[in-house]
Design a protein around this motif. Sequence first.
Motif, PDB file in Angstrom:
ATOM      1  N   VAL A  99      24.940 113.251  56.458  1.00 16.96           N
ATOM      2  CA  VAL A  99      25.639 112.005  56.119  1.00 16.96           C
ATOM      3  C   VAL A  99      25.573 111.025  57.294  1.00 16.96           C
ATOM      4  O   VAL A  99      25.356 109.827  57.107  1.00 16.96           O
ATOM      5  CB  VAL A  99      27.121 112.290  55.766  1.00 16.96           C
ATOM      6  CG1 VAL A  99      27.872 110.999  55.467  1.00 16.96           C
ATOM      7  CG2 VAL A  99      27.219 113.256  54.583  1.00 16.96           C
ATOM      8  N   GLY A 147      28.492 120.294  46.800  1.00 14.96           N
ATOM      9  CA  GLY A 147      27.802 119.487  47.817  1.00 14.96           C
ATOM     10  C   GLY A 147      27.106 120.382  48.827  1.00 14.96           C
ATOM     11  O   GLY A 147      27.727 121.278  49.401  1.00 14.96           O
ATOM     12  N   SER A 152      23.466 115.597  50.920  1.00 18.17           N
ATOM     13  CA  SER A 152      24.628 115.003  50.238  1.00 18.17           C
ATOM     14  C   SER A 152      24.245 113.959  49.190  1.00 18.17           C
ATOM     15  O   SER A 152      24.852 113.911  48.112  1.00 18.17           O
ATOM     16  CB  SER A 152      25.575 114.374  51.257  1.00 18.17           C
ATOM     17  OG  SER A 152      24.904 113.319  51.924  1.00 18.17           O
ATOM     18  N   SER A 155      22.830 115.827  46.151  1.00 18.37           N
ATOM     19  CA  SER A 155      23.906 116.597  45.513  1.00 18.37           C
ATOM     20  C   SER A 155      24.862 115.669  44.764  1.00 18.37           C
ATOM     21  O   SER A 155      25.239 115.942  43.625  1.00 18.37           O
ATOM     22  CB  SER A 155      24.729 117.335  46.571  1.00 18.37           C
ATOM     23  OG  SER A 155      24.232 118.597  46.824  1.00 18.37           O
TER      24      SER A 155
END
Length: 268
Positions: A99, A147, A152, A155
């Motif tokens: 992320v 997740g 991320s 997912s």
Amino acid sequence: MSWKDKVVIVTGSSIGIGRKMVEQLLAQEAKVVMNARNAERLKASVKSLQEKGYQQLIGISGDVSRHEDCAQLITQTVEAFGQLDVLINNAGISTEGDVAEVSNDIYKKVMEVNFMGSVYPTQYALPHLRKTKGSVLFVSSVAGIRGIPGYSAYSASKMALTALAESLKVEEEKHGVHVGIAYVGFTENDPQKSIYDKDGKVIAQPSRDFIKQEPVEKVAARLISIVEKRRFKHVFTMLGKLNAGVNRLFPGVVERILKNAYNNKIEE
Ligand SMILES: NC(=O)c1ccc[n+]([C@@H]2O[C@H](COP(=O)([O-])OP(=O)(O)OC[C@H]3O[C@@H](n4cnc5c(N)ncnc54)[C@H](OP(=O)(O)O)[C@@H]3O)[C@@H](O)[C@H]2O)c1
């Protein structure tokens, strides 16, 4: 259910799982519409299937993340074949990266293709699917059950399809439209498969030889059978089923497994 003369759209079908589904549907005498962005590669795929003797197919190039292209995909299908029985929302892109490092643009792109790229074709298809009491199938992933660290964007985009399918199933029941969602596991990839890196650059899919992968024929056949049996949710592979079951009952255990896998990967 007989596929003879059923009209089926498979989005993202010039290569990979989509292309294999097209071939299996044609073998069962369905009328099939193939789709992808790269018009040249799509044309070559259509031609190679025609050379195998399949004539009931057309290719309509377009980007599922553009609603105008999706409107055209549905309109041209109905113009060519007179009706629509099944929409398989298969087009999807993948990306890797934490992320903290994945660019905003790539998050947006993955959601636009994997999520909105399933919303748009579905919305335009519904009036036609209601007439035939047809089916919509969403191709999700086992990565859409929970997740996955390092994945991320992918997912999240696949998990969003669960909400879409759950809502749609209840809404369309009165119209007789079947809704299904498949959580596909690791599948043998097409040699041409590419993914996006964290900055949005297209790169070849990194080798996944260390993981057991399902043959594409088997995955395609199972997706088709979800439509035949008008099933709702279907999780593929033992690992996927285990992940879904344990995640529901003991989410902490799955977190520990994912943490170990993630930490081992960044130490490599
Ligand atoms: N392979 C796996 O292990 C695996 C596992 C779980 C789930 N899945 C899911 O299964 C589906 C198919 O995967 P795959 O591995 O067969 O994919 P793939 O080999 O990468 O093929 C993707 C296909 O989708 C097309 N496509 C990509 N973006 C598009 C867009 N915006 N509009 C229209 N077409 C587009 C591509 O052609 P163009 O590039 O020309 O558009 C290509 O024909 C995806 O939804 C994927 O997330 C795959």
